[in-house]
Each structure stands twice: as structure tokens, then as C-alpha cells.
Write a protein that holds these residues in place. Structure first.
Motif, short mmCIF file in Angstrom:
data_model
loop_
_atom_site.label_atom_id
_atom_site.label_comp_id
_atom_site.label_asym_id
_atom_site.label_seq_id
_atom_site.Cartn_x
_atom_site.Cartn_y
_atom_site.Cartn_z
N TYR A 261 0.83 -1.21 0.00
CA TYR A 261 0.00 0.00 0.00
C TYR A 261 0.86 1.26 0.00
N SER B 208 0.66 4.12 -2.81
CA SER B 208 0.28 5.48 -2.40
C SER B 208 1.37 6.48 -2.76
N TYR C 117 -6.79 10.39 -7.48
CA TYR C 117 -6.88 9.62 -6.25
C TYR C 117 -7.00 10.56 -5.05
N CYS D 239 -5.03 9.59 1.19
CA CYS D 239 -5.35 8.51 2.12
C CYS D 239 -5.66 9.07 3.51
N SER D 240 -6.68 8.52 4.12
CA SER D 240 -7.05 8.93 5.48
C SER D 240 -7.77 7.77 6.15
N ASN E 191 -10.87 6.16 4.48
CA ASN E 191 -10.78 5.13 3.45
C ASN E 191 -10.92 3.77 4.12
N ASP F 254 -10.28 0.77 3.17
CA ASP F 254 -9.22 -0.21 2.99
C ASP F 254 -7.83 0.36 3.27
N ALA F 255 -7.74 1.55 3.86
CA ALA F 255 -6.46 2.16 4.17
C ALA F 255 -5.89 1.60 5.47
N TRP G 13 -1.36 7.55 6.50
CA TRP G 13 -2.28 6.55 5.99
C TRP G 13 -1.87 6.18 4.58
N GLY H 81 -2.94 3.28 1.23
CA GLY H 81 -3.99 2.37 0.77
C GLY H 81 -3.87 2.05 -0.69
N ASN I 221 -6.15 2.51 -3.03
CA ASN I 221 -6.91 3.37 -3.91
C ASN I 221 -6.81 4.84 -3.52
N CYS I 222 -5.67 5.24 -2.97
CA CYS I 222 -5.50 6.63 -2.57
C CYS I 222 -4.04 7.02 -2.68
#
Length: 116
Positions: free
Chosen positions: A74, A78, A87, A90-91, A94, A96-97, A106, A108, A110-111
Motif C-alpha cells: 500500500y 500510495s 486519487y 489517504c485517510s 478510506n 481499505d487504508a 495513511w 492504501g 486506492n488513494c
């Protein structure tokens, strides 16, 4: 005096825990052995050993990765996405983070990594 009384009990508990783990491994080995024999391989031959090895490797490959491996993957994703507006940052919001404690940010799948 209590420590001396509890020592045999603790030794027995440690032995039981260790034998449970060994029985799990032995059970998996006997399962692989039965599968290879069911395929028609004779125990003690190179073909049987190769069958055992292939089943063991498949079992290892099919196990999910550990948490550190997931966080590392991840983090790499990221970081590559940093600055890409497609994107979100991340936080904790999310789902899935994961919190990467090595950089305290954070990360993930998708971020993007938050800017410094």
C-alpha cells in the motif's frame, strides 16, 4: 514455594501448545502424503518428493500475505500516486487504508500519500 508448585503445570501447558502446532504441521504433511499417494506416486521416489514439494509450495502461495507485506504494498502504491488528482489523499475514512507507523501516514490501494 508457589513457583515450584506451578512449574509442572506451566511445563505441561507449554508442551501441549507445542504439540498442537506440531500436530497441525504433521496433519498437513500426512494430507499431502495421502494426496501424492492417491496420484499414484510411490513414497521414497523423486516423483513423490516433487509432488510433496509442489503441494507445500502451493499451500504457502495460497496463504494471505502478512500485515507488514500489505502495508508495504500500500505504501508503494500510495507513494507512486502522490500528486495524482484522480486519487484522494489517504485517510482513516478510506475503508481499505492502513496506518503505516513507519512514516505515520495513511496508505492504501486506492488513494495517494498525503503531502509532507
Amino acid at each position: 514455594m508457589r513457583i515450584v508448585t506451578c512449574l509442572p503445570l506451566l511445563t505441561l501447558a507449554a508442551f501441549a501448545l507445542g504439540s498442537t502446532t506440531n500436530q497441525g504441521n504433521a496433519g498437513q504433511t500426512s494430507k499431502h502424503r495421502a494426496q501424492c499417494a492417491g496420484f499414484g506416486f510411490q513414497e521414497g521416489t523423486d516423483a513423490f518428493a516433487n509432488c510433496m514439494m509442489q503441494l507445500s509450495l502451493r499451500q504457502q502461495r495460497d496463504q494471505p500475505p502478512d500485515h507488514d507485506t500489505v502495508v508495504q504494498r500500500y505504501r508503494d502504491l500510495s507513494m507512486r500516486r502522490q500528486g495524482d488528482e484522480r486519487y484522494p489523499v489517504c485517510s482513516a475514512a478510506n475503508m481499505d487504508a492502513e496506518l503505516d507507523t513507519s512514516i505515520n501516514k495513511w496508505v492504501g490501494p486506492n488513494c495517494q500519500l498525503a503531502p509532507d
